[in-house]
Design an enzyme around this catalytic site. Structure first.
Site, PDB file in Angstrom:
ATOM      1  CE  LYS A   1      -0.838   0.328   4.987  1.00  0.00           C
ATOM      2  NZ  LYS A   1      -1.221  -0.571   6.119  1.00  0.00           N
TER       3      LYS A   1
ATOM      4  NE  ARG B   1      -5.511   0.304  11.216  1.00  0.00           N
ATOM      5  CZ  ARG B   1      -4.776  -0.069  10.407  1.00  0.00           C
ATOM      6  NH1 ARG B   1      -3.859   1.161   9.856  1.00  0.00           N
ATOM      7  NH2 ARG B   1      -4.417  -1.117   9.923  1.00  0.00           N
TER       8      ARG B   1
END
Ligand SMILES: *Cc1c(COP(=O)(O)O)cnc(C)c1O
Length: 358
Positions: A36, A131
């Site tokens: 990513k 998260r």
């Protein structure tokens, strides 16, 4: 080569990839190489694809996984918990996805049925980084009692993610909790979960030389930053034998002249709604680089020439104080910068920054 540009040193990148994957392999860790941060740039993904010891290619965006080389033999792993609305694409293009919501897993199971496929999932557990991840053990076992009977879902692994949001550092104790989940699943349902995915580049420091700080049941890490920047991310230490300078960003000077350092007139707000503060350093040699916030966050790059100081940037311009080096540059000169994680992410996302593998 067109400016602005980022160059990728292929040899150094390959060194980093081989060194770290073989290092992990020796310690029984399978590597998922995370693409990513380079926005799955095809030229780089094919370098990753060529490293045999890399078992999985992983990204947080399904678009990037869809663009992986068609003839790749690697298994593909979607890192971000899927959107309900993309479940069809996830089952079609990703072999494995990380999940933390039962509704999403149900949707993936439905899609598996429609596409006649079995989709593998890694259930994410949150040990405090806050998260993604299931937070309560009770909820985990509720999910599991349903998932074990889904015909198109294979419980491939349990995982956790740390040091991404809450900056929590992985420890033997935290990852030990993952191991105890695996043992409870075995005791309750007689299911052997094959994979324990123990985090990202911040877990690497636990792989010490005699491997006493990582439980042998932890057998996968998802590695992005360490490959590209040569650092472990729990303590931001460079990893010995790895290169920290695979990438270099270049911008070009489009204006170069002496100007005062303090703006003239009444100070209001800048283009971004901020009221800036200026220090009056007298006249300075100021250069404007054709690079701006549309390309990179100026506070996450470092000029290779330490005499230069970045003063600020707007959408398309970056202003640099060249006073200590004014003789060595002129209009049209190139200025080189080293990148950090955040700036690497943005230069690979910006369509204006040209990419060259050298
Ligand atoms: C981004 C990401 C990684 C890779 O993290 P690095 O710090 O770049 O190694 C691993 N797992 C998940 C879930 C991620 O989102």
């Amino acid at each position: 080569m067109q400016n602005p540009r980022v160059t990728i040193d292929q040899k150094k990148l390959e060194d980093n990839l081989s060194y770290l994957t073989y290092y992990c392999q020796e310690k029984g860790i399978q590597v998922a190489a995370v693409t990513k941060v380079i926005n799955a740039y095809p030229g780089i993904v094919s370098i990753y694809d060529g490293i045999e010891a890399i078992k999985y290619l992983a990204d947080s965006r399904i678009e990037n996984i869809e663009n992986y080389p068609v003839n790749s033999k690697k298994e593909t792993l979607l890192l971000r918990t899927p959107m309900l609305s993309e479940a069809d694409r996830v089952v079609k293009s990703a072999d494995i996805s990380l999940n933390s919501e039962i509704k999403t897993v149900r949707k993936l199971n439905e899609q598996g049925q429609i596409q006649s496929k079995i989709h593998k999932i890694i259930l994410m557990i949150d040990f405090g980084d806050l998260r993604e991840g299931i937070f309560e053990e009770r909820e985990f076992f509720e999910y599991l009692s349903e998932i074990k009977d889904m015909p198109h879902i294979e419980l491939y692994g349990l995982g956790t993610n740390l040091t991404c949001y809450g900056a929590i550092i992985p420890t033997y104790e935290i990852l030990g909790k993952l191991v105890s989940y695996k043992q409870k699943v075995k005791a309750l349902y007689d299911i052997d979960v094959p994979i324990l995915s123990g985090g990202n580049s911040s877990s690497l420091y636990l792989l010490d030389s005699d491997n006493t700080t990582l439980d042998p049941d932890i057998n996968m890490l998802r590695i992005g930053e360490a490959f590209v920047l040569g650092v472990e991310t729990a303590f931001a230490e460079p990893i010995p034998h790895m290169h920290q300078d695979v990438f270099t960003l270049y911008g070009e000077i489009v204006e170069y002249r002496d100007k005062p350092s303090y703006p003239i007139g009444e100070v209001g707000q800048n283009a971004f709604g901020e009221k800036p503060y200026f220090e009056d350093k007298g006249t300075m040699r100021r250069g404007i680089i054709a690079l701006g916030k549309q390309d990179v966050n100026h506070s996450a790059i470092v000029p290779v020439d330490s005499r230069l100081e970045i003063i600020g940037s707007s959408s398309d311009h970056m202003i640099i104080d060249f006073t200590l080096a004014s003789e060595d540059y002129e209009l049209g000169s190139e200025v080189a910068f080293q990148l950090e994680y955040g700036s690497l992410l943005s230069v690979f996302t910006s369509k204006y920054v040209n990419k060259y593998i050298i």
